[in-house]
Design a protein around this motif. Structure first.
Motif, short mmCIF file in Angstrom:
data_model
loop_
_atom_site.label_atom_id
_atom_site.label_comp_id
_atom_site.label_asym_id
_atom_site.label_seq_id
_atom_site.Cartn_x
_atom_site.Cartn_y
_atom_site.Cartn_z
N LYS A 111 58.68 72.44 42.14
CA LYS A 111 57.55 72.55 41.70
C LYS A 111 56.56 73.39 42.47
N ALA A 112 57.00 73.50 43.85
CA ALA A 112 56.02 74.56 44.74
C ALA A 112 56.43 76.06 44.05
N LEU B 229 47.50 64.15 39.02
CA LEU B 229 48.37 65.40 39.63
C LEU B 229 49.62 64.94 40.14
N MET B 230 50.65 65.86 39.63
CA MET B 230 52.09 65.40 40.00
C MET B 230 52.46 66.23 41.29
N LEU B 231 51.46 66.57 41.97
CA LEU B 231 51.83 67.69 43.20
C LEU B 231 51.22 66.75 44.47
N ASN B 232 51.89 67.07 45.85
CA ASN B 232 50.96 66.57 46.85
C ASN B 232 50.73 67.55 47.53
N HIS B 233 49.76 67.20 48.39
CA HIS B 233 49.05 68.17 49.28
C HIS B 233 49.86 69.19 49.95
N SER B 234 50.79 68.86 50.54
CA SER B 234 51.81 69.77 51.28
C SER B 234 52.43 70.91 50.21
N GLN B 235 52.93 70.21 49.12
CA GLN B 235 53.19 71.46 48.23
C GLN B 235 52.34 72.40 47.53
N ILE B 236 50.88 72.14 47.61
CA ILE B 236 50.01 72.82 47.27
C ILE B 236 49.64 73.95 48.27
N MET B 237 49.67 73.45 49.55
CA MET B 237 49.28 74.40 50.69
C MET B 237 50.34 75.30 50.88
N GLU B 238 51.77 74.87 50.86
CA GLU B 238 52.71 75.65 51.03
C GLU B 238 52.92 76.86 49.98
N ALA B 239 52.59 76.40 48.67
CA ALA B 239 52.32 77.48 47.64
C ALA B 239 51.49 78.44 47.85
N LEU B 240 50.33 78.07 48.54
CA LEU B 240 49.11 79.13 48.56
C LEU B 240 49.73 79.92 49.64
N LEU C 286 45.57 78.43 39.38
CA LEU C 286 45.69 77.83 40.85
C LEU C 286 44.46 77.01 41.12
N CYS C 287 43.26 77.77 40.84
CA CYS C 287 42.01 77.03 41.03
C CYS C 287 41.79 75.93 40.51
N LEU C 288 42.23 75.63 39.33
CA LEU C 288 42.07 74.21 38.64
C LEU C 288 43.03 73.10 39.63
N ILE C 289 44.31 73.66 39.93
CA ILE C 289 45.03 72.91 40.83
C ILE C 289 44.20 72.31 42.04
N GLN D 89 48.93 87.88 47.03
CA GLN D 89 47.84 88.60 46.91
C GLN D 89 46.61 87.37 46.66
N CYS D 90 46.80 86.19 47.07
CA CYS D 90 46.03 85.12 46.92
C CYS D 90 44.52 85.52 47.63
N PRO D 91 43.48 85.55 46.90
CA PRO D 91 42.06 85.75 47.29
C PRO D 91 41.75 84.75 48.63
N THR D 92 41.03 85.44 49.61
CA THR D 92 40.76 84.74 50.83
C THR D 92 40.03 83.55 50.51
N ASP D 93 38.89 83.64 49.66
CA ASP D 93 37.94 82.37 49.54
C ASP D 93 38.51 81.30 48.86
N VAL D 94 39.58 81.66 48.11
CA VAL D 94 40.57 80.58 47.46
C VAL D 94 41.08 79.81 48.30
N LYS D 95 41.96 80.39 49.35
CA LYS D 95 42.66 79.96 50.26
C LYS D 95 41.51 78.90 51.26
N GLN D 96 40.34 79.44 51.60
CA GLN D 96 39.42 78.87 52.44
C GLN D 96 39.04 77.67 51.90
N TRP D 97 38.82 77.54 50.25
CA TRP D 97 38.43 76.44 49.54
C TRP D 97 39.13 75.50 49.39
N ALA D 98 40.72 75.74 49.55
CA ALA D 98 41.86 74.88 49.39
C ALA D 98 41.77 74.37 50.87
N MET D 99 41.62 74.82 51.86
CA MET D 99 41.46 74.40 53.06
C MET D 99 40.47 73.47 53.63
N SER D 100 39.42 73.69 52.73
CA SER D 100 38.03 72.92 53.09
C SER D 100 38.37 71.46 52.92
#
Length: 434
Positions: free
Chosen positions: A314-315, A404-415, A326-329, A420-431
């Motif tokens: 899944k990751a 949602l069929m994913l857990n937190h760690s799977q999403i963070m690992e995929a990010l 990815l933003c919707l996830i 070339q993932c935009p920095t603000d998207v990564k920061q949004w995910a970590m907030s």
């Protein structure tokens, strides 16, 4: 003469490697039956005695073999059948019928398969039967040579036995067990299942006709035995044509199994699953990295094979998503955090995404709502989100509840691995909360 012998025993490396690949792949894929099933001596003896009484003395029996997947249920049964069919009189008389709950999904299909395996299509012909019981009774009657005592014994082997319990009224199970109990014809019903609660699935009338014999297979394999098995699975047989290569390969395998990183990898696999199917997959992946230029399995090969085996599918799917998906996830992840795992709908996700665009995003432009809906539907097709509503006809798409069929760690690992993932998207995910 001695020179010719030397030529025969020393083959080119490429030829040796192709021989190794052939021998080991056949071992991993075809999984030949062992002489005796290791660690199941008492179960083997019990089952053999039970089926011998049916095959030789015409005594009807029923038994369940219960154990987790990969514990050796089919292997145990096949070893017993092989031993049983080696007896001359038994081989002529006994008729094994193999049914699988995944293939024979209802009683009509199962009955057709029984007819086919007993070679009775010509006997049945165009006859019309009033009930399932009549049809089965006719089939068993057709196997009789003369009187009841000389009827041919039939072994009904029901793989995925628990799935037969979901058939309407459990007609097949009822009739088979009824015949085995009432001594109409010598039959043995052998069920294989991985469900411990399988008897709870049976109706009262079916359960009362079952003998309640159960053979449990629980893996008692220690890690030392597991390691020995890896060594023996990778070792070459003594009749290998090139003796020098044979010695080098087997010495290399012995050293490999003593290497600490390799032992750690095998320990991890042993802890997650003791079955030999997953072990064979791991060894097959390691074997595929052997070539004429690299004629031995190295610790790095096994480590790489383990990484491939343990990869999160899944990751991996997340790496192929568009930035919008990815933003919707990530929006769903925040909704999960806020509402503690409660279901959400598209409207809630869209609002969360719009908030992110207004407050934080500089790299992502505003998408039209139909485009966002399309992305949402794509996530549903990939089974990363699942609908919670059973009847979707009356509810608008935007308001159907989803999970949602994913857990937190799977999403963070995929990010972290997303190209070339935009920095603000990564920061949004970590907030913490969007």
């Amino acid at each position: 003469m001695s020179k010719r012998k030397v030529k025969e025993t020393h083959m080119p490396v490429g030829e040796c490697i192709s021989q190794v690949q052939m021998i080991l792949r056949e071992r991993f894929c075809h999984q030949r039956l062992p002489e005796k099933p290791v660690g199941m001596e008492s179960q083997h003896k019990h089952l053999l005695e039970l089926l011998r009484r049916t095959a030789v003395h015409g005594e009807s029996n029923s038994v369940l073999i219960v154990g987790p997947r990969g514990s050796g249920k089919t292997m145990l049964l096949n070893c017993v059948l092989r031993e049983l069919l080696e007896v001359k009189d038994v081989n002529k008389n006994v008729l094994p019928v193999h049914l699988n709950g995944l293939l024979q999904t209802d009683d009509r299909i199962a009955l057709k398969e029984i007819t086919r395996q007993l070679n009775l299509e010509n006997v049945v012909g165009d006859k019309v039967f009033g009930s399932f019981a009549e049809n089965l009774a006719f089939l068993l009657e057709a196997l009789k040579k003369g009187d009841r005592s000389s009827s041919r014994p039939v072994l009904f082997i029901l793989d995925e036995f628990d799935l037969f319990a979901h058939h309407k009224n459990q007609t097949l199970l009822y009739n088979l067990l009824d015949v085995s109990q009432s001594a109409q014809a010598p039959i043995a019903v052998i069920g294989l299942t991985c469900r411990l609660d399988v008897l709870e699935l049976l109706e009262k009338r079916v359960k009362s006709r079952f003998s309640h014999r159960q053979i449990h297979l629980l893996s008692s394999l220690s890690f030392i035995q597991y390691l020995d098995n890896v060594r023996s699975q990778l070792s070459l047989p003594q009749d290998f044509p090139d003796t020098k290569f044979y010695d080098e390969w087997n010495d290399g395998i012995k050293t490999l199994c003593e290497d600490q990183p390799v032992v750690d990898v095998l320990q991890r696999h042993y802890n997650s699953s003791k079955d030999f199917r997953s072990l064979h997959l791991l060894l097959m992946l390691a074997l595929s990295r052997v070539s004429a230029s690299k004629p031995a399995i190295k610790p790095t090969d096994l480590l790489e094979a383990s990484r491939v085996c343990m990869v999160d599918s899944k990751a991996n799917i997340l790496h192929g998503l568009s930035i919008l998906e990815l933003c919707l996830i990530i929006a769903m992840k925040h909704l999960n955090d806020i509402y503690e795992g409660e279901p959400f709908n598209f409207q809630m996700v869209h609002n969360e995404f719009k908030k992110f665009l207004q407050r934080k995003s500089r790299s992502i432009h505003n998408f039209d709502k139909p485009v966002v809906i399309k992305a949402f539907e794509h996530l549903q097709q990939l089974e990363l989100i699942k609908s919670m509503d059973s009847s979707t006809a009356k509810i608008q798409k935007e308001f159907q509840l989803m999970k949602l069929m994913l857990n937190h760690s799977q999403i963070m690992e995929a990010l972290q691995k997303y190209p070339q993932c935009p920095t603000d998207v990564k920061q949004w995910a970590m907030s913490a909360f969007g």
